[in-house]
Each structure stands twice: as C-alpha cells, then as structure tokens.
Design an enzyme around this catalytic site. Structure first.
Site, short mmCIF file in Angstrom:
data_model
loop_
_atom_site.label_atom_id
_atom_site.label_comp_id
_atom_site.label_asym_id
_atom_site.label_seq_id
_atom_site.Cartn_x
_atom_site.Cartn_y
_atom_site.Cartn_z
N VAL B 133 48.82 69.49 24.69
CA VAL B 133 49.23 68.12 24.38
C VAL B 133 48.16 67.14 24.87
CG1 VAL B 133 50.99 66.33 24.75
CG2 VAL B 133 51.67 68.74 24.58
N GLY B 135 44.94 67.37 24.65
CA GLY B 135 43.68 67.96 25.09
C GLY B 135 43.42 67.66 26.56
N GLY B 187 32.98 64.58 9.87
CA GLY B 187 33.42 65.72 10.66
C GLY B 187 34.58 65.39 11.57
N LYS B 205 53.19 68.68 19.25
CA LYS B 205 52.95 68.19 20.61
C LYS B 205 54.20 67.51 21.16
CE LYS B 205 48.05 67.80 19.58
NZ LYS B 205 47.05 66.96 18.90
#
Lengths: 177, 316
Positions: B133, B135, B187, B205
């Site tokens: 959750v 990172g 990206g 999450k």
C-alpha cells in the site's frame, strides 16, 4: 400540503438578551406558549456582544407554522431575534454530473434534486462544449440540511443512475463535507 | 537476514540490487522460468545483467529456491486476482517451513487475507506487507503504530498513474485519451493501464487497509469494494471543478467497514490532491486527529526500500 405543515423540524434560534435577571426565562416563555419543544440552550454568559447583550442559542423542534408563531411571540415580547431557522441548510456540497444532461431534461433533474427535501440547489454551472445534443457536464452547488449529506448523495446517485449520468461526488469521508 | 526473492520485475530486481546495502544476503532469486541459488549469496550484478541479456536469472528450476537456506521470502511476483496464485502458494510454502514472508504482491492480502493469517498462525513465521500500500510511504506501518482500532478512516490517492492523468488533465485542459497516451509515452502508464485507471489497483490497496483495520473481524476482498474508474472523465469536468477551487482525483475511502473507490471532488490544493505521480493519504485516528502522508509511492527502488524496511522490522 397539510402533510408538510405537520412535519416537525429542528430549528436554531439565535437571540441576544439584555443582561438582567429573569431574561433567559422570559425568552423561553413564547417557545413554550406556542408549542415548541426545547432541544438545547447554549447560554454564552461570558461572551457579551459589543452592545452589551448576551448571545443565546436555542435549538427547538416545532412544525413550520408553530415556529413562525414562536418567532412572532419572541419579537412581541421584545426579545432580539438575530437568526431564526437559517441554520437549516448548513452544509455546502458540490457535485458534477456529466452525460446527456440537456437531452435528459436538466430542469427535471433540478426538480428531482429539490424534491429530496434535504437539499436545495444554490448554483449551477453548465459546460456544453459540443452543443446541446452531445455530452455535457454541469457543476451543482447544493445546500444540504446539516447531517443529511449522506442522504442527499444517495439521492444524487439514484438520479444519476436513472438518467444514465456520471456523478462525481465530493469527498465526504472523515467528517469533511 | 538471508533473502529468497521471487519475481524479477522492477521490484524484485531492485530488492536484489539494494539488499547488500541494507546488510542482507540474497541466497535465492527466481522469475517464472528460472532460478539462481547460492548459500553464500548470489552475485547481484551478474544475475541482473543475465536477466537483462538472456531473460533468465539462472540455470536452476524455479522450484529450487524453496530448498535454499533463507530467513525471509520476498514475494514480488505480479499481483493476481481471485485465488492470488502463484503468490499465495509461495507464501504457503514459506510459512509451512516456518520462514518469514514480506509481500510486495498485493494479491494474497487483498484476495485471501484470512487464509494468509490462518497459515501465519500455524507457523513460526511472520507475514509483513507494508510495500503493498503506497510503496515507500509508511501507511500500513503508521496504522500499525497508531493501532488499527483507533483509526476511524483512511482516504486519499493510492495510484500514481491515475493521479498523473488527472493532474495533467486539470493543468492542460486536455481529455483523458490524450493524456493517457502521453503518460504511456513517458513510461508513467504501462502499455495496459487498465487496473490503474479503472480503479482496481487502488481498490486492492483499500481492501488491504480495510483488512488491517478490521483486525480479523471481517474479511474484505476486491468484491466488497465499490469501484469506479476515471475513464469517463472529460477535460470540461475538471474545468468545472477548477472554477470552484476544486479538482478531481481518484480517491479511495476506507471507513465504517466499507471500501469505496471513484473520482471525487477535492479541494484543489488540499491534502489529497497531490501532483504528478505522487500518492497522498490521510489517516484519521482518535486523539491524534488527521495524519497526512504524501510522496512518491510506487516505482521499483521505492517499493524495494519498503520491502527492505519490512525485512528490517522482522530482524528486530
């Protein structure tokens, strides 16, 4: 219509009393006389107004017509009524609806919102970049009765669902309206 | 600690790369096709170079890692829905061998939380999943520190891709498809960004947070979440919000035993309207009020650092 008039509602009265013994009791008399049900009294004894009055906030329950009589009775008794019942719509909510707003009859959408009785529309801003037949969006500002936010949003979801409109709700979790 | 790392994507590779710096040794490393095992620690640079060049991490069978000497299994294979396989079985095997587990994979704790906790109860091992959750953001560890029972609500932005798209739409007045294509070029968004923009990733999450908050009373899975994505939003909706000093963000709300995800109107410069790919979460707790955590959430090194923080906590 009689149904509406028999509806008991909560009202807030904001009074300013002269700093004299017996004034508070005197201000409550018209409420009792006209059938109001006292919910709470907030007597700000230490908070005198610049003109020397003592502010008092009184929450009562009454039918709308009895409430009118109470306000009249207070004025007749010489009590300063600063605010009467205007606390009713105390929560501001903004939503955005998008879709075939105009084709699905914008004024009917408004009527439906008003029909929920917990909210009133205070402002609308419409954006229809591609004209009235295409998808358009509108921001609605609503004034909701205090404590009824969840109810109002549930009604909005229903309206959006029925008219196949996309609803963007405000973040309301965690006590933020 | 000796680590067994499963999954050689951005997160798994970054864990292998950063482990030594944190004082840990990687004794086994596997992707879906291959594995490398070395009781003295694998050569991280060589293995990662091999993965780049040959597409494999070593010559061994992926199954070999479970026989390796390791203390902590780092599960960093892709998140899967439903049965959460193969991640769940990896967790099961490590716990059966009384090893600890650190998850970067959301599947097991989002879709099978009760099963994971039941296996953990039978094992000497412990499961940690702070990286799943936000990172690197200390969201679950803050909830853990405050005490889940004292937390009344958790809400905010937990997907960087969706947040990037919405903040660009708001800033440039552009439409969804246009900004998404730009995000893919940069990206920021993956080739298939479905789970990011349809709210699934955010919901997973939220479900994990709900599982932590309920402390075993109720189990939540993705099916329990009310999820709406951002695909239908137009530039003019963001303009309307901005005229009123607000903006629209993809928000997860975990409160009163419910998980809701969808686009919400929030104050334009408020605590849950981060810019770009940032995440921003508010935790409401008794006595301490509202705690805010904002920052760069996902990303290989960011998530790997959260994994290594969990490893650190297991060592204590």
């Amino acid at each position: 219509m009689s149904e509406v008039h028999n509806d008991v509602q909560a009202y807030t009265l904001r009074l300013e009393l002269v700093d004299e013994p017996g004034e508070l009791l005197r201000s409550l008399q018209p409420i009792a006389d006209h059938g109001g049900n006292l919910l709470s009294i907030f007597h700000e004894r230490g908070n005198v107004t610049p003109r020397g009055y003592i502010p008092v906030e009184v929450d009562i329950e009454a039918t709308p017509d009895r409430f009118d009589n109470i306000v009249e009775g207070l004025s007749d008794a010489g009590i300063n009524v600063i605010q009467a019942g205007t606390e009713r719509y105390s929560e501001r909510l903004t939503i955005i609806l998008s879709g075939h707003l105009i084709e699905t009859d914008l004024s009917d959408t408004l009527t439906q919102i008003e029909a929920t009785r917990n909210a009133t529309v205070t402002d609308i801003s419409l954006s229809a970049p591609a004209g009235s037949i295409d998808v358009s969006s509108a921001r609605f500002q609503l004034a909701a009765e205090s404590g009824s936010t969840e109810k109002v949003l549930a009604a909005m979801r229903e309206i959006a669902d029925e008219k196949d409109l996309q609803l963007v709700e405000p973040l309301t979790v965690g006590g933020r309206a | 600690m000796r680590l067994c790392v499963l999954g050689a994507g951005a997160v798994g590779s970054a864990v292998v790369e950063l482990a030594a710096e944190h004082g840990h040794v990687v004794t086994a490393f596997a992707d879906s096709e291959s594995a490398v095992v070395d009781a003295d620690g694998i050569d991280a640079d060589a293995v990662l170079a091999k993965k780049q060049e040959d597409g494999v991490v070593g010559e061994a069978d992926p199954e070999a890692v479970f026989d390796a000497d390791y203390d902590v299994l780092v599960e960093a294979t892709p998140t899967t829905l439903g049965d959460a396989e193969p991640g769940f079985s990896h967790v099961e095997r490590a716990l059966a061998d009384d090893r600890d587990v650190v998850l970067a994979n959301k599947g097991p704790v989002a879709e099978r939380y009760a099963d994971v906790r039941a296996l953990e109860a039978e094992s000497e091992g412990t499961v940690r999943f702070g990286a799943t959750v936000g990172g690197a953001l200390p969201i679950l560890s803050t909830i853990e520190d405050v005490g889940p029972s004292r937390v009344s609500a958790v809400y905010g932005v937990l997907n960087g891709t969706a947040n990037f798209v919405l903040s660009r739409m708001a800033a440039e007045g552009l439409d969804y498809e246009h900004v998404l294509a730009e995000a893919q070029d940069l990206g920021v968004a993956e080739a298939d960004p479905t789970f990011d923009v349809d709210g699934t990733d955010t919901a997973l999450k939220g479900v994990i947070v709900a599982n932590v908050l309920s402390e075993g009373e109720t189990e939540f899975t993705l099916d329990d979440a009310d999820v709406e994505g951002i695909q239908e939003l137009s530039g003019s909706m963001l303009d309307l919000a901005q005229e009123d000093g607000q903006t629209i963000r993809l928000i997860v709300e975990v409160a009163d035993g419910a998980v809701r995800v969808g686009p919400r109107l929030v104050p334009g410069h408020g605590a849950v309207a981060p810019s770009g790919t940032e995440n921003a979460v508010q935790i409401e707790a008794d006595y301490c009020g509202r705690l805010g955590i904002t920052g760069q959430g996902a990303g290989g090194p960011e998530t790997a650092s959260a994994v290594l923080t969990d490893v650190e906590r297991l060592a204590d």
